[in-house]
Design an enzyme around this catalytic site. Structure first.
Site, PDB file in Angstrom:
ATOM      1  N   ARG A  76       0.879  -1.238   0.053  1.00 54.46           N
ATOM      2  CA  ARG A  76      -0.172   0.271  -0.081  1.00 54.46           C
ATOM      3  C   ARG A  76       0.732   1.340  -0.038  1.00 54.46           C
ATOM      4  NH1 ARG A  76      -3.891   0.218   5.234  1.00 54.46           N
ATOM      5  NH2 ARG A  76      -4.926  -1.448   4.017  1.00 54.46           N
ATOM      6  N   ARG A 145      -1.702   6.781   9.704  1.00 54.10           N
ATOM      7  CA  ARG A 145      -1.681   6.170   8.183  1.00 54.10           C
ATOM      8  C   ARG A 145      -1.758   7.571   7.047  1.00 54.10           C
ATOM      9  NH1 ARG A 145      -3.679   1.035   8.264  1.00 54.10           N
ATOM     10  NH2 ARG A 145      -2.896   0.009  10.096  1.00 54.10           N
ATOM     11  N   LYS A 209      -3.249   1.589  15.219  1.00 49.69           N
ATOM     12  CA  LYS A 209      -3.208   2.385  13.895  1.00 49.69           C
ATOM     13  C   LYS A 209      -3.876   3.924  14.469  1.00 49.69           C
ATOM     14  CE  LYS A 209      -5.908  -0.233  11.625  1.00 49.69           C
ATOM     15  NZ  LYS A 209      -6.813  -1.185  10.677  1.00 49.69           N
ATOM     16  N   LYS A 211      -5.469   7.635  12.510  1.00 50.84           N
ATOM     17  CA  LYS A 211      -6.061   8.058  11.007  1.00 50.84           C
ATOM     18  C   LYS A 211      -6.477   9.580  11.212  1.00 50.84           C
ATOM     19  CE  LYS A 211      -7.136   3.353   9.674  1.00 50.84           C
ATOM     20  NZ  LYS A 211      -8.151   2.539   8.937  1.00 50.84           N
ATOM     21  N   CYS A 424     -15.465  -2.741   0.386  1.00 47.53           N
ATOM     22  CA  CYS A 424     -13.947  -3.239   0.704  1.00 47.53           C
ATOM     23  C   CYS A 424     -13.501  -4.183  -0.078  1.00 47.53           C
ATOM     24  CB  CYS A 424     -13.923  -3.372   2.194  1.00 47.53           C
ATOM     25  SG  CYS A 424     -14.480  -5.254   2.584  1.00 47.53           S
ATOM     26  N   CYS A 430      -8.195 -10.543   1.342  1.00 47.10           N
ATOM     27  CA  CYS A 430      -8.251 -10.228   2.763  1.00 47.10           C
ATOM     28  C   CYS A 430      -8.475 -11.250   3.903  1.00 47.10           C
ATOM     29  CB  CYS A 430      -9.472  -9.171   3.090  1.00 47.10           C
ATOM     30  SG  CYS A 430      -9.375  -8.577   5.039  1.00 47.10           S
ATOM     31  N   CYS A 469     -16.566  -7.655   6.633  1.00 50.63           N
ATOM     32  CA  CYS A 469     -16.291  -8.275   8.007  1.00 50.63           C
ATOM     33  C   CYS A 469     -16.621  -7.027   8.892  1.00 50.63           C
ATOM     34  CB  CYS A 469     -14.982  -8.696   8.393  1.00 50.63           C
ATOM     35  SG  CYS A 469     -13.913  -7.723   8.695  1.00 50.63           S
ATOM     36  N   CYS A 473     -13.683  -1.402   7.058  1.00 53.90           N
ATOM     37  CA  CYS A 473     -12.841  -0.657   6.050  1.00 53.90           C
ATOM     38  C   CYS A 473     -13.422   0.390   4.810  1.00 53.90           C
ATOM     39  CB  CYS A 473     -11.939  -1.826   5.309  1.00 53.90           C
ATOM     40  SG  CYS A 473     -11.033  -2.655   6.429  1.00 53.90           S
TER      41      CYS A 473
END
Ligand code: SRM
Ligand code: SF4
Length: 567
Positions: A76, A145, A209, A211, A424, A430, A469, A473
């Protein structure tokens, strides 16, 4: 026991032993007996913007044959504000074709993912990106991120200002470790090999993480309240005079665990432009010091804020700032989607926003974009809705770009639901997917479009987002219709977020498959067509008419559900 005194999670040990994110990665990349890397390195490689994955479509068959899983890596990029030059676009395209699975995947954080890179191709891929000054540093991992920013290049200086702000925040919060440069692009280790200092993060980086978004009202195309931290531009006389600050947003949760929940950010104040990077740094350090490092499911800033209390959190941030945050200034959003098609800015430059289904670029669309990049006219800007803007095209080049757009069908029209959709990645790459998303949502939308067209709602913008899930995302809890995978073929259906993504939705039906989703939505669309108030959006309609209760905070996301709907 106080959370801060509990035993640390395993990842904390991995980070602390890693010598600032080096681990044994360099060695693992040279090992040819496996397509994978060591367990601890699988965690560390995320900080370098990569994930070890395997093709889940092939898992069972390879298991039967007693073969190693079909391992490959996802990489990414880090692209603050989503802006790429045509040369960078071409470099990314080449990597996708020569080192990956031949597709470019635009993400909900304005960057590109490459899938299917086998281990021996990983270093060459990163080096090829780096020749165009692209990197993957901190694109994943327990760090800040990719910083996202609103994409309205036709608004000239205002768009430049928020993009530059995103870039400044991204640079300020970049890890200082040289591990990425040493491992991927062969930078020599400094004499003595002394450890790098991480003045902001420290040796164990963040608990989880982090953001950040910079939003430019009236369009909330970055989902400001879904972010750990958002700076919402306040514009006066065509100039950004500062930013209203929101903190504590986040989407992830786990099915059946009500102490995990998506949460909209709280508005906590205002700061002038020159204070933004410092505010970001101080909020990051409060999370570094007070975040839960014992349980990764409760480690995000949203839980830290709910545990401390929003007031105490803001006090802790203010205590670290030279000047405290000022009272928040008002702003208003009108939508969260992208405005597709042509726009022209005051300086005569043109901008074309094109629809990309689930962010996946391949085939003819990829060829057309290749031709446009070769024209070297303007920039490529990825949106946080997984679309692409061909921006800043000089007047003299517009016809040439328009001709390629027409030849390759890059201007394909999408109905109101489709152009407001996000899916997503989910299967097959994934590792966390419980159900399909990217490969399924387009088909579901085709069925729903049939219903909407019959009701005269075909052009109505209704946000619909699907994830495989509950990790969120595609930010499904911020959409008017949210579908979250439970198990293959079955989804939880959420309704009632605002069209502007300022209010989250609520669970409406559990475990619905294709037919049941269409059956559940059909009567609601029909009553919306019949009974809506002038200008009323679908998300507001289902709340006003009591189809679902309104979600206000993360803590009440699981509340007010009928007993059979409670997880
Ligand atoms: Fe995500 C994990 C894909 C945006 C919340 N996300 C993953 C992983 C890496 C799966 C994994 O950990 O093994 C997925 C890789 C799939 C694949 O095969 O490519 C993945 N996330 C994505 C992308 C590509 C979705 C997309 O279709 O665009 C997005 C890449 C963003 C980027 O460029 O940086 C992506 N992920 C998000 C967002 C939306 C956002 O950031 O605006 C969220 C919700 C916001 C948030 O963070 O709260 C999100 N991803 C998660 C979570 C849940 C985190 C949590 O707090 O619980 C996970 C799982 C985890 O971290 O444990 C996750
Ligand atoms: Fe994978 Fe779940 Fe994220 Fe979808 S929401 S990409 S299934 S982790």
């Amino acid at each position: 026991m106080d959370i801060l005194e509990r035993p640390l999670s395993a990842n904390e040990g991995i980070k602390s032993r890693s010598n600032y994110l080096r681990g044994t990665l360099a060695d693992g990349l040279t090992r040819v007996e496996t397509g994978a890397i060591a367990d601890d390195d699988q965690q560390l490689v995320k900080f370098h913007g990569m994930y070890l994955q395997d093709d889940r479509d092939l898992r069972a068959e390879r298991g039967k044959q007693r073969m190693e899983k079909a391992f490959s890596f996802m990489a990414r990029m880090r692209v603050p504000a989503g802006i790429l030059s045509p040369a960078q676009w071409l470099a990314a395209e080449k990597v996708a074709i020569q080192r990956g699975n031949g597709t470019l995947r635009l993400t909900t954080r304005q960057t590109i993912q490459f899938h299917g890179i086998i281990k021996s191709n990983l270093r060459p891929a990163i080096q090829e990106l780096n020749t165009e000054l692209l990197d993957t540093i901190a694109a994943c991992g327990d760090v800040n991120r990719n910083v996202v920013a609103s994409v309205h290049p036709w608004r000239g200086k205002l768009h430049e200002t928020v993009s530059e702000m995103a870039n400044a925040i991204a640079t300020h919060l970049l890890p200082k470790s040289r591990a990425w440069h040493e491992i991927w692009v062969g930078e020599e280790r400094v004499a003595g090999g002394e450890e790098t200092d991480e003045p902001i993060y420290g040796k164990t980086y963040l608990p989880r993480k982090f953001k950040i978004a910079v939003a430019l009202p009236p369009y909330n195309d970055v989902d400001a309240l879904a972010q750990d931290l958002a700076f919402i531009a306040i514009v006066e006389h065509d100039r950004v005079i500062g930013y209203t600050v929101a903190a504590g947003g986040g989407m992830g949760m786990t099915h059946g665990e009500p102490d995990t929940y998506p949460r909209p950010g709280d508005i906590i104040g205002f700061c002038p432009p020159e204070q933004v990077t410092d505010v970001a740094e101080k909020i990051v350090t409060v999370q570094r010091d007070f975040g839960d490092r014992s349980d990764r499911k409760h480690a995000r800033l949203k839980y830290t804020m709910d545990r401390m209390g929003v007031g105490a959190f803001v006090d802790a941030v203010n205590a670290r700032l030279a000047t405290p945050l000022q009272p928040a200034r008002d702003f208003a959003f009108v939508s969260a989607g992208d405005k597709l098609g042509w726009e022209t800015s005051a300086d005569g430059r043109s901008h074309f926003s094109l629809y990309v289904e689930s962010g996946r670029i391949s085939g003819r669309q990829m060829e057309g974009l290749h031709k446009i990049a070769k024209l070297d006219a303007g920039r490529f800007i990825i949106t946080a809705n997984q679309n692409l803007v061909l921006a800043a095209i000089p007047p003299a080049r517009r016809d040439a770009v328009a001709a390629v757009i027409a030849e390759y069908g890059l201007d394909q029209k999408a109905g109101g639901l489709r152009r407001s959709a996000i899916a997503c990645v989910a299967l097959p790459t994934c590792g966390l997917a419980l159900a399909e998303s990217e490969r399924y949502l387009p088909h579901l939308i085709t069925r729903l479009e049939g219903v909407l067209d019959r009701l005269g709602l075909g052009d109505e913008d209704i946000t619909i987002r699907m994830t495989g899930c509950p990790n969120g995302c595609g930010r499904p809890y911020m959409s008017e219709i949210g579908l979250v995978g439970r198990t293959p073929g079955l989804y939880n259906l959420y309704l009632g977020a605002s069209h502007t993504a300022m209010r989250m939705n609520k669970l409406y039906k559990r475990d619905v498959g294709d037919d049941a989703i269409v059956a559940a939505l059909t009567p609601l669309f029909a009553s919306f067509a019949r009974d809506r108030q002038p200008g009323e959006k679908f998300g507001d309609f289902v709340v006003r008419t009591g189809v679902v209760a309104q979600t206000v905070t993360g803590l009440d996301f699981h509340e007010n559900l009928s007993p059979e709907l409670r997880s």
